[in-house]
Design a protein around this motif. Structure first.
Motif, PDB file in Angstrom:
ATOM      1  N   UNK A  82       0.851  -1.419   0.072  1.00 29.01           N
ATOM      2  CA  UNK A  82      -0.011   0.083   0.100  1.00 29.01           C
ATOM      3  C   UNK A  82       0.886   1.264  -0.006  1.00 29.01           C
ATOM      4  N   UNK A  83       2.010   0.952   0.598  1.00 26.58           N
ATOM      5  CA  UNK A  83       2.951   2.272   0.809  1.00 26.58           C
ATOM      6  C   UNK A  83       3.600   2.697  -0.814  1.00 26.58           C
ATOM      7  N   UNK A  84       3.938   1.456  -1.350  1.00 30.79           N
ATOM      8  CA  UNK A  84       4.306   1.767  -2.797  1.00 30.79           C
ATOM      9  C   UNK A  84       3.370   2.379  -3.837  1.00 30.79           C
TER      10      UNK A  84
ATOM     11  N   UNK B 275       3.053  -5.198  13.037  1.00 35.47           N
ATOM     12  CA  UNK B 275       3.318  -5.801  11.622  1.00 35.47           C
ATOM     13  C   UNK B 275       2.933  -4.823  10.419  1.00 35.47           C
ATOM     14  N   UNK B 276       1.774  -3.990  10.754  1.00 30.96           N
ATOM     15  CA  UNK B 276       1.242  -3.240   9.741  1.00 30.96           C
ATOM     16  C   UNK B 276       2.007  -1.818  10.001  1.00 30.96           C
ATOM     17  N   UNK B 277       2.256  -1.304  11.138  1.00 34.36           N
ATOM     18  CA  UNK B 277       3.151  -0.166  11.374  1.00 34.36           C
ATOM     19  C   UNK B 277       4.580  -0.292  10.683  1.00 34.36           C
ATOM     20  N   UNK B 278       5.118  -1.379  10.832  1.00 33.03           N
ATOM     21  CA  UNK B 278       6.703  -1.412  10.595  1.00 33.03           C
ATOM     22  C   UNK B 278       7.095  -0.712   9.058  1.00 33.03           C
ATOM     23  N   UNK B 279       6.469  -1.042   8.170  1.00 32.91           N
ATOM     24  CA  UNK B 279       6.712  -0.480   6.780  1.00 32.91           C
ATOM     25  C   UNK B 279       6.690   0.896   6.666  1.00 32.91           C
ATOM     26  N   UNK B 280       5.649   1.362   7.594  1.00 35.37           N
ATOM     27  CA  UNK B 280       5.453   3.017   7.724  1.00 35.37           C
ATOM     28  C   UNK B 280       6.750   3.533   8.552  1.00 35.37           C
ATOM     29  N   UNK B 281       7.243   2.764   9.570  1.00 35.05           N
ATOM     30  CA  UNK B 281       8.457   3.451  10.149  1.00 35.05           C
ATOM     31  C   UNK B 281       9.676   3.275   9.411  1.00 35.05           C
TER      32      UNK B 281
END
Length: 144
Positions: A71-73, A123-129
């Protein structure tokens, strides 16, 4: 795997995220780890005028991490540090149970099943971090 947690949309996003690659010669890059579960996320960014132009990633972790990175990508190009901080803040409030929070990106509602699994919010937060760390590191490098 819990059927209540890993619903079809999360699995679709995770599968989509698995096909992503790291970027060649990124302008910014960051890796974050979750020592409790072993998830590891590396985010690469191409930047233009302080905004994200492209995202690459490598996720060694669960489907929730992969879905979040996907989703970030999809959504981060064109966004800056303040934008990403707001998206993360709103997503975390949503995961904590707030129904009045505005989710900034299409697809974040896919994480509704995670609300009942507090231990999986990280787990959901880690890519945002990871993306925020990359942006902050790039900003610090420019101001030095």
């Amino acid at each position: 795997m819990s059927d209540a947690l890993y619903q079809a949309e999360i699995l679709r996003l995770a599968k989509e995220g698995r096909g992503n690659q790291r970027l060649d010669a990124p302008d910014a890059s960051a890796r974050v780890d979750n020592p409790l579960c072993g998830d590891r996320v590396t985010i690469d960014l191409k930047l233009k005028g302080g905004k994200i132009a492209a995202v690459g990633h490598r996720v060694q972790g669960c489907a929730l991490c992969e879905a979040s990175a996907a989703l970030i990508r999809e959504n981060a190009p064109g966004a800056g540090l303040d934008d990403l901080e707001a998206v993360r803040r709103h997503l975390l409030a949503y995961l904590e149970g707030s129904d009045s929070v505005k989710l900034d990106w299409k697809g974040l509602e896919s994480f509704a099943p995670v609300r009942d699994f507090k231990t999986r919010h990280d787990c959901v937060r880690l890519p945002f971090d990871a993306v925020l760390k990359a942006l902050k590191d790039a900003k610090a490098e420019i101001s030095d």
